[in-house]
Design a protein around this motif. Structure first.
Motif, PDB file in Angstrom:
ATOM      1  N   ASN A   8       0.827  -1.203   0.000  1.00  0.00           N
ATOM      2  CA  ASN A   8       0.000   0.000   0.000  1.00  0.00           C
ATOM      3  C   ASN A   8       0.864   1.258   0.000  1.00  0.00           C
ATOM      4  O   ASN A   8       0.658   2.177  -0.786  1.00  0.00           O
ATOM      5  CB  ASN A   8      -0.902  -0.028   1.238  1.00  0.00           C
ATOM      6  N   GLN A  11       2.508   1.810  -3.346  1.00  0.00           N
ATOM      7  CA  GLN A  11       1.605   2.367  -4.363  1.00  0.00           C
ATOM      8  C   GLN A  11       1.380   3.863  -4.158  1.00  0.00           C
ATOM      9  O   GLN A  11       1.327   4.626  -5.116  1.00  0.00           O
ATOM     10  CB  GLN A  11       0.270   1.621  -4.342  1.00  0.00           C
ATOM     11  N   LEU A  12       1.286   4.247  -2.884  1.00  0.00           N
ATOM     12  CA  LEU A  12       1.099   5.666  -2.586  1.00  0.00           C
ATOM     13  C   LEU A  12       2.350   6.466  -2.958  1.00  0.00           C
ATOM     14  O   LEU A  12       2.266   7.515  -3.583  1.00  0.00           O
ATOM     15  CB  LEU A  12       0.786   5.846  -1.097  1.00  0.00           C
ATOM     16  N   THR A  15       2.624   6.844  -6.703  1.00  0.00           N
ATOM     17  CA  THR A  15       1.668   7.813  -7.245  1.00  0.00           C
ATOM     18  C   THR A  15       2.112   9.249  -6.983  1.00  0.00           C
ATOM     19  O   THR A  15       2.098  10.096  -7.879  1.00  0.00           O
ATOM     20  CB  THR A  15       0.271   7.592  -6.616  1.00  0.00           C
ATOM     21  N   ILE A  16       2.502   9.525  -5.720  1.00  0.00           N
ATOM     22  CA  ILE A  16       2.889  10.894  -5.385  1.00  0.00           C
ATOM     23  C   ILE A  16       4.209  11.272  -6.070  1.00  0.00           C
ATOM     24  O   ILE A  16       4.368  12.404  -6.548  1.00  0.00           O
ATOM     25  CB  ILE A  16       3.020  11.046  -3.850  1.00  0.00           C
ATOM     26  N   ILE A  92      -2.374  16.226   4.169  1.00  0.00           N
ATOM     27  CA  ILE A  92      -2.121  15.689   5.518  1.00  0.00           C
ATOM     28  C   ILE A  92      -3.269  16.048   6.457  1.00  0.00           C
ATOM     29  O   ILE A  92      -3.651  15.266   7.319  1.00  0.00           O
ATOM     30  CB  ILE A  92      -0.770  16.217   6.044  1.00  0.00           C
ATOM     31  N   ILE A  95      -6.784  13.830   4.719  1.00  0.00           N
ATOM     32  CA  ILE A  95      -6.879  12.390   4.440  1.00  0.00           C
ATOM     33  C   ILE A  95      -5.936  11.649   5.385  1.00  0.00           C
ATOM     34  O   ILE A  95      -4.804  12.078   5.589  1.00  0.00           O
ATOM     35  CB  ILE A  95      -6.504  12.070   2.972  1.00  0.00           C
ATOM     36  N   ALA A  96      -6.435  10.554   5.953  1.00  0.00           N
ATOM     37  CA  ALA A  96      -5.596   9.761   6.847  1.00  0.00           C
ATOM     38  C   ALA A  96      -4.661   8.896   6.019  1.00  0.00           C
ATOM     39  O   ALA A  96      -5.090   7.975   5.339  1.00  0.00           O
ATOM     40  CB  ALA A  96      -6.472   8.886   7.739  1.00  0.00           C
ATOM     41  N   LEU A  97      -3.379   9.235   6.044  1.00  0.00           N
ATOM     42  CA  LEU A  97      -2.387   8.500   5.271  1.00  0.00           C
ATOM     43  C   LEU A  97      -1.142   8.345   6.127  1.00  0.00           C
ATOM     44  O   LEU A  97      -0.914   9.146   7.026  1.00  0.00           O
ATOM     45  CB  LEU A  97      -2.013   9.283   4.010  1.00  0.00           C
ATOM     46  N   LEU A 101       4.990   8.810   3.785  1.00  0.00           N
ATOM     47  CA  LEU A 101       4.815   8.776   2.344  1.00  0.00           C
ATOM     48  C   LEU A 101       5.380  10.022   1.644  1.00  0.00           C
ATOM     49  O   LEU A 101       5.954   9.929   0.569  1.00  0.00           O
ATOM     50  CB  LEU A 101       3.310   8.638   2.087  1.00  0.00           C
TER      51      LEU A 101
END
Lengths: 255, 246
Positions: A8, A11-12, A15-16, A92, A95-97, A101
């Motif tokens: 996960n 993937q994040l 993407t970023i 930040i 969204i809970a991430l 990341l």
């Protein structure tokens, strides 16, 4: 569970990082070419200014180019990682991430840019007299260790930059000084013997030695260099992540 | 945890860690390193208890600065609490600030893919969501191919909202997000929320508009200074909230 978490996060990060690269070159005509032109511009200046002064260094353009590539990577990464948390404040806060990341993807984007730039730069290095031996392959683990070091120190400074924006400003002030203090365009023995302790205290000195040994002198780096560079990478990475985890709870209220 | 509850909050404390500003705070942090904390603590939520039932539409009221947004962020997992426990069943979709995280230099399609990944869509689900978002937002292919910095505020809101609601979550958290877009789109948003409600989504709704809250919610709470001052049926809490201004 751990595997899922790592997948996960990857993937994040991917993407970023891709977003960062796209945005960086979106509105410029030359786009990605800029990441090549920047060190090349410096290389030309160095050749003009110093090739007489360092006539004793054989293949001076290669010497300077190796230093410039890895300095540019460090400098760009630091600029991006230090501000990565602040720049993504709106995400930040909504969204809970896993927030790690953001420094990771900034680092990843710069690493990819550097690796891509190595393709043309390798041809240029060959032109300047690079010899390919089995030592050349050592550049892969060397880049890995260097990247770990960069992520560590960047994350550490990025964490504190959220609370004290002075850190980012401090880095902008100090990075040109660090550029001249690191033996990129000159040989480190140019600095008088009595100041050698200062030279050795600069982490980048050791990484430059590492890359020069591999790409310029075609030799196995000394075990001292290997131990110092690996140890610095390990320590900064551990401290960087530790501090990040310790202070991340304060991010939302300070962004 | 009781089977009926999707959210159970017990004795929740949330602190802000605030760095002072200016030369002094930096100097103090360096000079007093180890002797004094560089960050000052400010308690925002002070021992909060809350249970929300499955499928419920719960209103949250309170004056500015009473801790509503902090509570929502804590429920969404964005803020880590200092003390206390939070139990949440199911996926949470927070709608906290419309347009946050959109990258203005990139196209609508790029933004759908990026934001979609950030809110947890992967692979096939992500691909399918592009069409859903396109339909819901009513933005054309040309619009979505364009860099979103050229969008009007309303188009931006349409895109952002459509991404946030493209899948039906177990719990939806809304922080005054619906006052955007033109009338047609606002009605569409209200309709989508009703759809979610019908599908069994639990909704927590923050608003200052009592009429809007009464239209959607059945139960609510009023926050005061980091604590729940009143909890119960929406009419009672609404009355309590109105009285607090007199």
């Amino acid at each position: 569970m751990l595997f899922y978490k790592i997948k996960n996060l990857y993937q994040l990060v991917y993407t970023i990082a891709l977003k960062n690269i796209k945005v960086k070159y979106k509105n410029s005509v030359l786009g990605y070419m800029w990441s090549l032109l920047h060190p090349l511009a410096y290389l030309i200046i160095f050749i003009f200014v110093f090739s007489q002064a360092f006539a004793n260094i054989e293949r001076y353009p290669l010497y300077a180019l190796v230093g410039l590539i890895f300095w540019t990577y460090f400098n760009n990464s630091m600029n991006q990682i230090i501000n990565s948390i602040i720049n993504n404040a709106s995400i930040i806060k909504t969204i809970a991430l896993p927030n790690i990341l953001f420094p990771l993807s900034a680092a990843f984007a710069e690493l990819v840019t550097m690796l891509l730039s190595l393709i043309p730069f390798f041809s240029l290095m060959l032109f300047f007299g690079l010899q390919i031996t089995w030592h050349t392959a050592l550049v892969v683990p060397a880049i890995f260790v260097y990247a770990i070091f960069t992520i560590g120190i960047g994350t550490l400074m990025g964490t504190f930059n959220v609370f004290f924006r002075d850190i980012g400003i401090l880095w902008n002030t100090l990075s040109p000084a660090l550029f001249y203090f690191t033996p990129i365009a000159y040989l480190s023995n140019l600095i008088p013997e009595k100041y050698q302790a200062f030279v050795q205290a600069n982490p980048l000195y050791h990484y430059m030695t590492l890359f020069r040994d591999i790409l310029f002198y075609n030799q196995m780096p000394s075990s001292r260099t290997i131990i110092i560079t690996c140890l610095m990478a390990f320590v900064t990475f551990t401290v960087g992540l530790f501090m990040f985890n310790r202070y991340k709870k304060g991010f939302v209220s300070n962004l | 945890m009781n089977e009926d509850f999707v959210i159970s909050v017990r004795d929740l404390y949330v602190n802000f860690w605030i760095s002072g500003t200016g030369v002094n705070s930096f100097k103090d942090a360096v000079m007093l390193f180890g002797r004094q904390r560089a960050l000052q603590k400010k308690q925002v939520l002070k021992g909060l208890n809350l249970d929300i039932k499955k499928g419920e539409c719960f209103a949250l009221m309170g004056k500015n600065g009473s801790g509503k947004s902090t509570l929502l962020r804590t429920l969404a997992g964005i803020i880590t609490p200092e003390k206390g426990s939070i139990q949440i069943r199911g996926t949470v979709a927070p709608l906290l600030a419309i347009g946050a995280g959109l990258e203005h230099e990139l196209s609508g399609y790029d933004n759908i893919r990026i934001m979609g990944t950030l809110i947890g869509l992967r692979g096939k689900e992500l691909k399918e969501s592009v069409q859903t978002i396109k339909n819901f937002s009513e933005l054309s292919h040309d619009d979505l191919s364009m860099q979103i910095k050229r969008y009007s505020a309303g188009m931006m809101a349409r895109l952002a909202f459509s991404i946030s609601v493209c899948r039906i979550p177990d719990i939806l958290i809304v922080d005054e997000a619906l006052s955007v877009g033109d009338q047609g789109f606002q009605e569409k948003c209200a309709h989508r929320i009703n759809e979610m409600k019908a599908a069994g989504t639990t909704i927590i709704y923050v608003s200052h508009s009592l009429t809007e809250l009464k239209r959607i919610c059945t139960r609510g709470a009023c926050l005061e200074n980091g604590r729940i001052a009143k909890i119960g049926p929406i009419d009672e809490v609404g009355m309590f909230y109105e009285q607090s201004f007199q």
